[in-house]
Motif scaffolding. Structure first.
Motif, PDB file in Angstrom:
ATOM      1  N   LYS A  55     -20.501 -12.019 151.754  1.00 12.09           N
ATOM      2  CA  LYS A  55     -21.776 -11.563 151.680  1.00 12.09           C
ATOM      3  C   LYS A  55     -22.554 -11.934 152.914  1.00 12.09           C
ATOM      4  O   LYS A  55     -23.624 -11.077 152.888  1.00 12.09           O
ATOM      5  CB  LYS A  55     -22.671 -11.894 150.788  1.00 12.09           C
ATOM      6  CG  LYS A  55     -21.612 -11.404 148.917  1.00 12.09           C
ATOM      7  CD  LYS A  55     -22.542  -9.855 148.741  1.00 12.09           C
ATOM      8  CE  LYS A  55     -21.927  -9.412 147.817  1.00 12.09           C
ATOM      9  NZ  LYS A  55     -22.445  -7.559 147.777  1.00 12.09           N
TER      10      LYS A  55
ATOM     11  N   LEU B  91     -29.780 -12.829 153.352  1.00 14.65           N
ATOM     12  CA  LEU B  91     -29.322 -12.502 151.574  1.00 14.65           C
ATOM     13  C   LEU B  91     -30.033 -13.161 150.613  1.00 14.65           C
ATOM     14  O   LEU B  91     -30.146 -12.088 149.742  1.00 14.65           O
ATOM     15  CB  LEU B  91     -27.164 -12.925 151.972  1.00 14.65           C
ATOM     16  CG  LEU B  91     -26.737 -13.577 150.264  1.00 14.65           C
ATOM     17  CD1 LEU B  91     -26.649 -12.107 149.889  1.00 14.65           C
ATOM     18  CD2 LEU B  91     -25.879 -14.826 150.720  1.00 14.65           C
TER      19      LEU B  91
ATOM     20  N   TYR C  61     -31.422  -9.529 148.640  1.00 14.49           N
ATOM     21  CA  TYR C  61     -30.267  -9.115 148.000  1.00 14.49           C
ATOM     22  C   TYR C  61     -30.251  -7.693 147.021  1.00 14.49           C
ATOM     23  O   TYR C  61     -30.965  -8.263 146.311  1.00 14.49           O
ATOM     24  CB  TYR C  61     -29.575 -10.707 147.183  1.00 14.49           C
ATOM     25  CG  TYR C  61     -28.355 -10.627 146.303  1.00 14.49           C
ATOM     26  CD1 TYR C  61     -26.793  -9.638 146.697  1.00 14.49           C
ATOM     27  CD2 TYR C  61     -28.328 -10.648 145.145  1.00 14.49           C
ATOM     28  CE1 TYR C  61     -25.973  -9.730 145.419  1.00 14.49           C
ATOM     29  CE2 TYR C  61     -27.675 -10.877 143.948  1.00 14.49           C
ATOM     30  CZ  TYR C  61     -26.269  -9.906 144.260  1.00 14.49           C
ATOM     31  OH  TYR C  61     -25.660  -9.452 143.484  1.00 14.49           O
TER      32      TYR C  61
END
Length: 120
Positions: free
Chosen positions: A26, A36, A40
């Protein structure tokens, strides 16, 4: 390196916990931990983006509470550019019939379907 990380989806506010190899994957996908956490989106949201839905439609489909903050317009544009497809794909008649006729059948029935329905 962080061993585990709890991240909230910016569209639904749903929390996800990442650790180990999946966390590394990720972080690589989003380039760094800060990005992130900033951008996200959950798998559900990503799937709906790829199907052509916008942020407000996704929030309605997933029954997101109105008190959860809507992402900034620049972030929405980044997400749509990255994930959203131009439109929903409408299957053709032949695609529908081919999934219907995929199973084996009698030779006469198969010939009828091919000659009169699909017209190969």
């Amino acid at each position: 390196m962080v061993k585990s990380l709890k991240v909230k989806c910016i569209v639904t506010n749903k929390e996800s916990l990442f650790s180990g190899d999946y966390l590394r994957k990720k972080i690589e996908e989003y380039k760094d931990v800060e990005t992130l956490q900033k951008l996200y989106i959950s798998r559900d949201v990503k799937t709906l983006f790829k199907r052509g839905y916008g942020v407000m439609e996704i929030r309605n489909i997933l029954n997101v509470s109105d008190d959860i903050e809507i992402p900034d317009q620049t972030i929405i544009e980044q997400l749509e550019e990255r994930f959203k497809t131009s439109s929903l794909k409408i299957p053709t008649i032949n695609e529908n019939l081919s999934s219907f006729t995929y199973n084996k059948s009698d030779p006469e029935v198969e010939t009828f379907i091919n000659n009169y329905i699909i017209k190969l």
